[in-house]
Write a protein that holds these residues in place. Sequence first.
Motif, PDB file in Angstrom:
ATOM      1  N   THR A 142       0.834  -1.198   0.000  1.00 46.11           N
ATOM      2  CA  THR A 142       0.000   0.000   0.000  1.00 46.11           C
ATOM      3  C   THR A 142       0.871   1.251   0.000  1.00 46.11           C
ATOM      4  O   THR A 142       0.609   2.199  -0.756  1.00 46.11           O
ATOM      5  CB  THR A 142      -0.933   0.001   1.228  1.00 46.11           C
ATOM      6  OG1 THR A 142      -1.712  -1.195   1.213  1.00 46.11           O
ATOM      7  CG2 THR A 142      -1.848   1.203   1.229  1.00 46.11           C
ATOM      8  N   ASP A 143       1.906   1.252   0.845  1.00 42.74           N
ATOM      9  CA  ASP A 143       2.817   2.410   0.887  1.00 42.74           C
ATOM     10  C   ASP A 143       3.493   2.620  -0.463  1.00 42.74           C
ATOM     11  O   ASP A 143       3.626   3.755  -0.932  1.00 42.74           O
ATOM     12  CB  ASP A 143       3.876   2.219   1.981  1.00 42.74           C
ATOM     13  CG  ASP A 143       3.283   2.305   3.381  1.00 42.74           C
ATOM     14  OD1 ASP A 143       2.137   2.780   3.523  1.00 42.74           O
ATOM     15  OD2 ASP A 143       3.984   1.884   4.339  1.00 42.74           O
ATOM     16  N   CYS A 159       2.329   1.719  -3.408  1.00 41.86           N
ATOM     17  CA  CYS A 159       1.317   2.236  -4.350  1.00 41.86           C
ATOM     18  C   CYS A 159       1.050   3.716  -4.093  1.00 41.86           C
ATOM     19  O   CYS A 159       0.911   4.500  -5.045  1.00 41.86           O
ATOM     20  CB  CYS A 159       0.025   1.434  -4.254  1.00 41.86           C
ATOM     21  SG  CYS A 159       0.169  -0.222  -4.966  1.00 41.86           S
ATOM     22  N   ARG A 160       0.960   4.117  -2.840  1.00 34.23           N
ATOM     23  CA  ARG A 160       0.724   5.539  -2.520  1.00 34.23           C
ATOM     24  C   ARG A 160       1.871   6.404  -3.041  1.00 34.23           C
ATOM     25  O   ARG A 160       1.653   7.504  -3.555  1.00 34.23           O
ATOM     26  CB  ARG A 160       0.574   5.721  -1.013  1.00 34.23           C
ATOM     27  CG  ARG A 160      -0.769   5.276  -0.497  1.00 34.23           C
ATOM     28  CD  ARG A 160      -0.915   5.538   0.978  1.00 34.23           C
ATOM     29  NE  ARG A 160      -2.200   5.062   1.447  1.00 34.23           N
ATOM     30  CZ  ARG A 160      -2.447   4.615   2.642  1.00 34.23           C
ATOM     31  NH1 ARG A 160      -1.481   4.556   3.535  1.00 34.23           N
ATOM     32  NH2 ARG A 160      -3.656   4.212   2.988  1.00 34.23           N
ATOM     33  N   LYS A 161       3.103   5.924  -2.881  1.00 35.72           N
ATOM     34  CA  LYS A 161       4.253   6.683  -3.390  1.00 35.72           C
ATOM     35  C   LYS A 161       4.178   6.818  -4.902  1.00 35.72           C
ATOM     36  O   LYS A 161       4.466   7.883  -5.465  1.00 35.72           O
ATOM     37  CB  LYS A 161       5.560   5.996  -2.982  1.00 35.72           C
ATOM     38  CG  LYS A 161       5.881   6.148  -1.512  1.00 35.72           C
ATOM     39  CD  LYS A 161       7.157   5.406  -1.149  1.00 35.72           C
ATOM     40  CE  LYS A 161       7.420   5.467   0.348  1.00 35.72           C
ATOM     41  NZ  LYS A 161       8.583   4.660   0.744  1.00 35.72           N
ATOM     42  N   VAL A 213       1.433   6.764  -6.699  1.00 41.31           N
ATOM     43  CA  VAL A 213       0.334   7.688  -7.006  1.00 41.31           C
ATOM     44  C   VAL A 213       0.798   9.123  -6.810  1.00 41.31           C
ATOM     45  O   VAL A 213       0.542  10.001  -7.652  1.00 41.31           O
ATOM     46  CB  VAL A 213      -0.913   7.370  -6.138  1.00 41.31           C
ATOM     47  CG1 VAL A 213      -1.926   8.498  -6.191  1.00 41.31           C
ATOM     48  CG2 VAL A 213      -1.550   6.063  -6.587  1.00 41.31           C
ATOM     49  N   ARG A 214       1.502   9.406  -5.691  1.00 39.38           N
ATOM     50  CA  ARG A 214       1.994  10.768  -5.441  1.00 39.38           C
ATOM     51  C   ARG A 214       2.959  11.199  -6.541  1.00 39.38           C
ATOM     52  O   ARG A 214       2.913  12.330  -7.016  1.00 39.38           O
ATOM     53  CB  ARG A 214       2.687  10.846  -4.091  1.00 39.38           C
ATOM     54  CG  ARG A 214       1.728  11.028  -2.920  1.00 39.38           C
ATOM     55  CD  ARG A 214       2.458  11.449  -1.657  1.00 39.38           C
ATOM     56  NE  ARG A 214       3.367  10.403  -1.184  1.00 39.38           N
ATOM     57  CZ  ARG A 214       3.089   9.538  -0.220  1.00 39.38           C
ATOM     58  NH1 ARG A 214       1.930   9.600   0.396  1.00 39.38           N
ATOM     59  NH2 ARG A 214       3.940   8.629   0.125  1.00 39.38           N
TER      60      ARG A 214
END
Length: 194
Positions: free
Chosen positions: A151-152, A154-156, A158-159
């Motif tokens: 998840t982390d 994927c968030r990176k 996305v950012r």
Amino acid sequence: MGRGKIEIKLIENPTNRQVTYSKRRNGIFKKAHELSVLCDAKVSLIMFSKNNKMHEYITPGLSTKKIIDQYQKTVGDIDLWRSHYEKMLENLKKLKDINNKLRRQIRHRIGEGGLELDDLSFQQLRSLEDDMVSSIAKIRDRKFHVIKTRTDTCRKKVRSLEQMNGNLLLELERRNHWRTVHPPCMHSVTTILI
């Protein structure tokens, strides 16, 4: 004139000690060979230096094993290999027991015990259940760790993609603004061509 007697004690100088060892080793091997040839004796001589280097003389045509076997037959009851063999058998038995115990534990944990589960006492079943609960907790913790890591990541991503998108939008706006401020001038192009 004869040789003087030397005192038999450890030679302190390591170089002198090695030279003496080498000379005396060669001398004793020569005597063993002479004894073997002159008297038709079966001779085996094994020496180990301080550095555990082995030196061996054996009557030609024989092997050390043949000499040791003949020694065992002559002495009778002594079997040089039996104690080592028995220790190896004992060690093998212990390892087989450990292996069987581990296999049984694995079968219990994956639920393949079948009748073996029926043979367990209440305390053993309780212990097995505790082990399984502990294993499930470890598996769950590991699963959540993997999910959190993914998840982390994927968030990176996305950012990073949002940042790239924002940069592209700013670049597009800057180009559009430049075109509105500096429209293409057709008149200047035609005058240059004339």
